[in-house]
Design a protein around this motif. Sequence first.
Motif, PDB file in Angstrom:
ATOM      1  N   ALA A 145      70.777  78.043  27.317  1.00 26.35           N
ATOM      2  CA  ALA A 145      69.617  77.533  28.060  1.00 26.35           C
ATOM      3  C   ALA A 145      68.800  78.684  28.637  1.00 26.35           C
ATOM      4  O   ALA A 145      67.568  78.624  28.685  1.00 26.35           O
ATOM      5  N   LEU A 146      69.479  79.734  29.085  1.00 29.66           N
ATOM      6  CA  LEU A 146      68.776  80.903  29.622  1.00 29.66           C
ATOM      7  C   LEU A 146      67.865  81.526  28.566  1.00 29.66           C
ATOM      8  O   LEU A 146      66.772  82.011  28.877  1.00 29.66           O
ATOM      9  N   VAL A 147      68.335  81.524  27.325  1.00 30.85           N
ATOM     10  CA  VAL A 147      67.510  82.028  26.232  1.00 30.85           C
ATOM     11  C   VAL A 147      66.256  81.161  26.085  1.00 30.85           C
ATOM     12  O   VAL A 147      65.149  81.657  25.882  1.00 30.85           O
ATOM     13  N   GLY A 148      66.442  79.854  26.214  1.00 26.07           N
ATOM     14  CA  GLY A 148      65.307  78.937  26.127  1.00 26.07           C
ATOM     15  C   GLY A 148      64.290  79.175  27.222  1.00 26.07           C
ATOM     16  O   GLY A 148      63.075  79.142  26.974  1.00 26.07           O
ATOM     17  N   TYR A 149      64.764  79.433  28.447  1.00 30.11           N
ATOM     18  CA  TYR A 149      63.838  79.695  29.550  1.00 30.11           C
ATOM     19  C   TYR A 149      62.989  80.928  29.286  1.00 30.11           C
ATOM     20  O   TYR A 149      61.812  80.979  29.655  1.00 30.11           O
ATOM     21  N   TYR A 150      63.616  81.920  28.659  1.00 31.56           N
ATOM     22  CA  TYR A 150      62.903  83.166  28.400  1.00 31.56           C
ATOM     23  C   TYR A 150      61.906  83.016  27.254  1.00 31.56           C
ATOM     24  O   TYR A 150      60.776  83.495  27.335  1.00 31.56           O
ATOM     25  N   LEU A 151      62.333  82.355  26.184  1.00 32.93           N
ATOM     26  CA  LEU A 151      61.500  82.270  24.988  1.00 32.93           C
ATOM     27  C   LEU A 151      60.450  81.173  25.060  1.00 32.93           C
ATOM     28  O   LEU A 151      59.425  81.255  24.355  1.00 32.93           O
ATOM     29  N   TYR A 152      60.695  80.156  25.882  1.00 30.10           N
ATOM     30  CA  TYR A 152      59.776  79.024  25.898  1.00 30.10           C
ATOM     31  C   TYR A 152      59.509  78.569  27.337  1.00 30.10           C
ATOM     32  O   TYR A 152      60.022  77.549  27.786  1.00 30.10           O
ATOM     33  N   PRO A 153      58.715  79.332  28.091  1.00 31.88           N
ATOM     34  CA  PRO A 153      58.370  78.893  29.444  1.00 31.88           C
ATOM     35  C   PRO A 153      57.594  77.586  29.397  1.00 31.88           C
ATOM     36  O   PRO A 153      56.715  77.409  28.550  1.00 31.88           O
ATOM     37  N   LEU A 154      57.948  76.680  30.271  1.00 27.27           N
ATOM     38  CA  LEU A 154      57.322  75.361  30.256  1.00 27.27           C
ATOM     39  C   LEU A 154      57.157  74.853  31.686  1.00 27.27           C
ATOM     40  O   LEU A 154      58.112  74.846  32.465  1.00 27.27           O
ATOM     41  N   ALA A 155      55.953  74.429  32.018  1.00 29.84           N
ATOM     42  CA  ALA A 155      55.699  73.858  33.334  1.00 29.84           C
ATOM     43  C   ALA A 155      56.134  72.398  33.356  1.00 29.84           C
ATOM     44  O   ALA A 155      56.006  71.700  32.346  1.00 29.84           O
ATOM     45  N   PRO A 156      56.632  71.917  34.476  1.00 33.29           N
ATOM     46  CA  PRO A 156      57.021  70.502  34.581  1.00 33.29           C
ATOM     47  C   PRO A 156      55.793  69.617  34.709  1.00 33.29           C
ATOM     48  O   PRO A 156      54.698  70.095  35.045  1.00 33.29           O
ATOM     49  N   PRO A 157      55.938  68.321  34.465  1.00 30.92           N
ATOM     50  CA  PRO A 157      54.788  67.411  34.538  1.00 30.92           C
ATOM     51  C   PRO A 157      54.058  67.444  35.878  1.00 30.92           C
ATOM     52  O   PRO A 157      52.832  67.316  35.919  1.00 30.92           O
ATOM     53  N   ARG A 158      54.781  67.635  36.974  1.00 34.26           N
ATOM     54  CA  ARG A 158      54.134  67.593  38.297  1.00 34.26           C
ATOM     55  C   ARG A 158      53.139  68.729  38.496  1.00 34.26           C
ATOM     56  O   ARG A 158      52.321  68.691  39.424  1.00 34.26           O
ATOM     57  N   LEU A 159      53.186  69.751  37.642  1.00 37.66           N
ATOM     58  CA  LEU A 159      52.247  70.866  37.740  1.00 37.66           C
ATOM     59  C   LEU A 159      51.116  70.763  36.722  1.00 37.66           C
ATOM     60  O   LEU A 159      50.363  71.724  36.540  1.00 37.66           O
ATOM     61  N   MET A 160      50.968  69.625  36.080  1.00 37.45           N
ATOM     62  CA  MET A 160      49.935  69.461  35.062  1.00 37.45           C
ATOM     63  C   MET A 160      48.547  69.493  35.692  1.00 37.45           C
ATOM     64  O   MET A 160      48.223  68.660  36.544  1.00 37.45           O
ATOM     65  N   PRO A 161      47.700  70.454  35.299  1.00 35.25           N
ATOM     66  CA  PRO A 161      46.341  70.521  35.865  1.00 35.25           C
ATOM     67  C   PRO A 161      45.532  69.278  35.504  1.00 35.25           C
ATOM     68  O   PRO A 161      45.473  68.878  34.343  1.00 35.25           O
ATOM     69  N   GLY A 162      44.951  68.668  36.503  1.00 33.03           N
ATOM     70  CA  GLY A 162      44.154  67.485  36.249  1.00 33.03           C
ATOM     71  C   GLY A 162      44.961  66.247  35.926  1.00 33.03           C
ATOM     72  O   GLY A 162      44.387  65.184  35.646  1.00 33.03           O
ATOM     73  N   GLY A 163      46.274  66.371  35.951  1.00 37.26           N
ATOM     74  CA  GLY A 163      47.121  65.228  35.653  1.00 37.26           C
ATOM     75  C   GLY A 163      47.264  64.310  36.857  1.00 37.26           C
ATOM     76  O   GLY A 163      46.877  64.647  37.981  1.00 37.26           O
ATOM     77  N   ASP A 164      47.828  63.163  36.614  1.00 40.34           N
ATOM     78  CA  ASP A 164      47.965  62.167  37.682  1.00 40.34           C
ATOM     79  C   ASP A 164      49.417  62.004  38.096  1.00 40.34           C
ATOM     80  O   ASP A 164      49.792  60.993  38.676  1.00 40.34           O
ATOM     81  N   PHE A 165      50.251  63.008  37.783  1.00 39.59           N
ATOM     82  CA  PHE A 165      51.652  62.932  38.187  1.00 39.59           C
ATOM     83  C   PHE A 165      51.788  63.157  39.695  1.00 39.59           C
ATOM     84  O   PHE A 165      51.030  63.927  40.300  1.00 39.59           O
ATOM     85  N   VAL A 166      52.790  62.512  40.277  1.00 38.92           N
ATOM     86  CA  VAL A 166      53.065  62.635  41.706  1.00 38.92           C
ATOM     87  C   VAL A 166      54.244  63.577  41.901  1.00 38.92           C
ATOM     88  O   VAL A 166      55.321  63.356  41.327  1.00 38.92           O
ATOM     89  N   ASP A 167      54.038  64.648  42.679  1.00 42.04           N
ATOM     90  CA  ASP A 167      55.164  65.509  43.068  1.00 42.04           C
ATOM     91  C   ASP A 167      55.875  64.785  44.200  1.00 42.04           C
ATOM     92  O   ASP A 167      55.489  64.864  45.360  1.00 42.04           O
TER      93      ASP A 167
END
Length: 286
Positions: A145-167
């Motif tokens: 999983a650590l390899v995945g974090y390094y190779l494929y950074p991904l923001a969670p839905p709550r940080l989606m710009p302009g999105g309507d997700f609720v943190d």
Amino acid sequence: MGEPTVTPLEGRDQALPEPVTATPRQRRLHRLRSPRRPRLWFEILLIAVSYWTYSLVRNAVPEQRAEALRNMDWIWRLEHSLGIAVEESVNHGVNSVTWLIVGMNYYYATLHFVVTLAVLVWLYRSHPGRYAATRLVLFATTAVALVGYYLYPLAPPRLMPGGDFVDTVMVHQTWGSMASGDLKHMSNQYAAMPSMHIGWSLWCGLTVFALAKLPWVRILGLLYPTATLVVIVATANHFWLDAVGGVLCLAFGFAVARVWYGTLPYALPRTAPPRGQGRPLLPTKA
């Protein structure tokens, strides 16, 4: 008639001597691969150091915001094309029930660690012969999983710009995520793929289901990762596909244990022989 029958003890290997034809290298490898009784002090130290290392490495991965947001956009578009992009509806639906979403926030923050440690302790006490192999699955899962974090950074839905997700942590002021609120500077916010909440909870669930004797406990084992999947989506911390990444990491962990021990961890003897002894070696061909 009248002759006594001998039944091997459940979960124990037959006490057969090692063949004299085994080479020194085979004997050393055999000892390393044989289930042994775990030492409590060593296991506590190993788990503490491993989790510290995991947290250190995970948070040391560069927070590549631009790439993480691009990957998030790609994941979101892919889910739409697959017809599974319903995270926003789940997030809003559960958020409308205050007591439920607050409970999920605390679930997300605590059970991930509490249940995993509880299963490790149960394995240590009740299945010492399977403990090391099952622990290896967990460790290998986390390492990849650590390899995945390094190779494929991904923001969670709550940080989606302009999105309507609720943190949900921010809205309800609960301590439900190390990457939200005042604690967000202590954790890498762009390490959403793969989801170790799913990787660890599924490891717990499969272990309990495979080894527990009581039917209702086995059912709870399967319900735990299912509930975790709902929680990570409802709190807008993960996409569905993050969970798929966690499952793939767990599959890798089982493959590592299968290669090392020659069988799945749950098929090993329940009890372990005294330290210094192991399973009998197969004789080498002349």
